[in-house]
Design an enzyme around this catalytic site. Structure first.
Site, PDB file in Angstrom:
ATOM      1  N   THR A  29       0.849  -1.188   0.000  1.00 34.32           N
ATOM      2  CA  THR A  29       0.000   0.000   0.000  1.00 34.32           C
ATOM      3  C   THR A  29       0.885   1.239   0.000  1.00 34.32           C
ATOM      4  O   THR A  29       1.780   1.373   0.827  1.00 34.32           O
ATOM      5  CB  THR A  29      -0.914   0.006   1.235  1.00 34.32           C
ATOM      6  N   HIS A 178      -6.890 -10.988  -1.813  1.00 32.96           N
ATOM      7  CA  HIS A 178      -6.295 -10.623  -0.527  1.00 32.96           C
ATOM      8  C   HIS A 178      -7.125 -11.228   0.603  1.00 32.96           C
ATOM      9  O   HIS A 178      -8.162 -10.693   0.986  1.00 32.96           O
ATOM     10  CB  HIS A 178      -6.245  -9.098  -0.406  1.00 32.96           C
ATOM     11  N   ASN A 181      -4.027 -10.289   6.573  1.00 32.43           N
ATOM     12  CA  ASN A 181      -3.809  -9.025   7.288  1.00 32.43           C
ATOM     13  C   ASN A 181      -5.021  -8.427   7.982  1.00 32.43           C
ATOM     14  O   ASN A 181      -5.093  -7.210   8.197  1.00 32.43           O
ATOM     15  CB  ASN A 181      -3.200  -7.981   6.353  1.00 32.43           C
ATOM     16  N   TYR A 183      -8.207  -8.188   6.981  1.00 35.05           N
ATOM     17  CA  TYR A 183      -9.244  -7.567   6.162  1.00 35.05           C
ATOM     18  C   TYR A 183     -10.419  -8.538   5.997  1.00 35.05           C
ATOM     19  O   TYR A 183     -10.452  -9.596   6.611  1.00 35.05           O
ATOM     20  CB  TYR A 183      -8.642  -7.079   4.843  1.00 35.05           C
ATOM     21  N   ASN A 238      -3.954  -5.693  12.782  1.00 36.04           N
ATOM     22  CA  ASN A 238      -5.372  -5.321  12.817  1.00 36.04           C
ATOM     23  C   ASN A 238      -6.160  -6.120  13.861  1.00 36.04           C
ATOM     24  O   ASN A 238      -7.350  -6.395  13.689  1.00 36.04           O
ATOM     25  CB  ASN A 238      -6.026  -5.450  11.431  1.00 36.04           C
TER      26      ASN A 238
END
Length: 379
Positions: A29, A178, A181, A183, A238
């Site tokens: 990112t 994805h 992480n 998400y 996260n």
């Protein structure tokens, strides 16, 4: 059994794609998208300068407008975004590179500022502890999300399906889903964030359902050999966690292996210091479970990459910050040349600084020659 004939410079056959080496540029990112979440006008230069990688995986890219969680991250759901990405893929292909787009939905790692005032969605209404995000209104704490309705899940799956179509229009060589992480897909997979009681919650088979539905949907558009998946077993980023990570991610890996994908991309967890060792979630654990191409990430150096490849524990190795700071990383590896140092202060700040101004080895050598020439001229 060690195979010393393989190293990071060895070519690799990835389905119908011939990779010139096994050094993969990791998805990073960079928060450089322009108005409308269109890839930056500098992105073509940024990615094409790194086309010596065996494969480039782009920064995470919103499959749909509701999937955004950070400021200035690109999407692939509008015509302008597709055209922006087309400039990137064309530049990479002109430089004889290959490039996959990574598709995501951030789930709870978002804010109403990105969603027209509506709360983020997640499998369950559980807020990530201590997590904030930058929005157009500055740094904001992430609120407690609302549980996504079952009828909304099909809409999210279809967003990924359409994003896969758009990726073809944009000229990508493939896509990566994805699932890592912390998400949305990871939130469904891990039991610390998924407390649902319907067919998307509870047993591992249910929690993996959304990930597999998304993978199956994009494989309707792309041949499975052009679809990769990224997972982060044991990751805590996260505010993530799972009570039985070997069983959860082992099941996911075995299910993905049945789909004959391009690769499984694993972020290996760092072993924390302390007396309580975490379960083995390294490539060594997953290698017997996943029969296809295994790609690994996790702070790899050239030496560690060589070791994991020669021991047969992985087929490809991704490099993140090293590729960010060294557009000619493969050449520097080959020459054992010094590496540029990444500047964390410019990772997400926008603009050219820390994005397209890291010098190549040739640029560094030219600057040294000019400096020496200038010194001699004044003697």
């Amino acid at each position: 059994m060690t195979n010393t004939n393989i190293d990071i410079f060895s070519p690799y056959q990835l389905g119908s794609l011939q990779l010139k080496n096994r050094a993969i540029m990791a998805p990073l990112t960079r928060s450089r998208a322009e108005a409308g979440n269109v890839p930056s006008s500098m992105a073509a230069q940024y990615y094409s300068e790194r086309a010596s990688a065996g494969l480039i995986i782009t920064e995470a890219t919103q499959a749909g407008a509701g999937g955004q969680g950070y400021i200035s991250t690109p999407g692939i759901y509008s015509k302008a975004q597709i055209e922006g990405w087309k400039q990137v893929t064309e530049a990479v292909h002109r430089a004889n590179g290959l490039i996959f787009v990574q598709l995501w939905h951030v789930g709870r790692i978002s804010h109403p500022d990105f969603r027209g005032g509506e709360l983020p969605v997640a499998p369950s209404p559980i807020a990530p502890r201590g997590v904030s995000t930058y929005t157009p209104n500055g740094l904001q704490p992430i609120p407690t999300p609302r549980a996504v309705e079952k009828n909304e899940i099909a809409v999210i799956v279809d967003e990924f399906r359409q994003a896969a179509r758009n990726a073809q229009q944009a000229g990508f060589d493939g896509i990566e889903v994805h699932g890592a992480n912390g998400y949305l897909l990871d939130q469904f997979l891990e039991d610390s964030t998924n407390r649902r009681t319907d067919e998307y919650g509870g047993p591992i088979e249910n929690r993996a359902r959304l990930l597999l539905e998304v993978v199956d949907a994009v494989c309707e558009i792309w041949p499975s050999e052009r679809v990769g998946v990224r997972l982060s077993p044991g990751g805590t980023f996260n505010d993530m966690g799972d009570s039985t990570p070997q069983q959860t991610f082992g099941y996911a890996a075995q299910q993905l292996a049945q789909r004959k994908l391009a690769y499984l991309h694993l972020i290996e967890p760092m072993q924390p210091e302390g007396e309580h060792a975490m379960p083995d979630l390294s490539a060594a654990f997953f290698r017997p479970l996943y029969s296809g191409t295994l790609m690994v990430a996790g702070g790899y150096t050239l030496e560690r990459a060589t070791d994991v490849l020669q021991r047969g524990l992985a087929d490809l190795v991704t490099f993140g910050k090293l590729f960010l700071a060294n557009p000619d990383l493969v050449r520097r590896f080959h020459l054992r040349a010094p590496l540029n140092t990444p500047d964390p202060e410019t990772f997400y700040t926008g603009g050219a600084r820390g994005y397209i101004d890291y010098p190549s080895l040739e640029m560094t050598e030219e600057r040294l020659r000019q400096a020496l020439h200038g010194e001699n001229a004044t003697v």
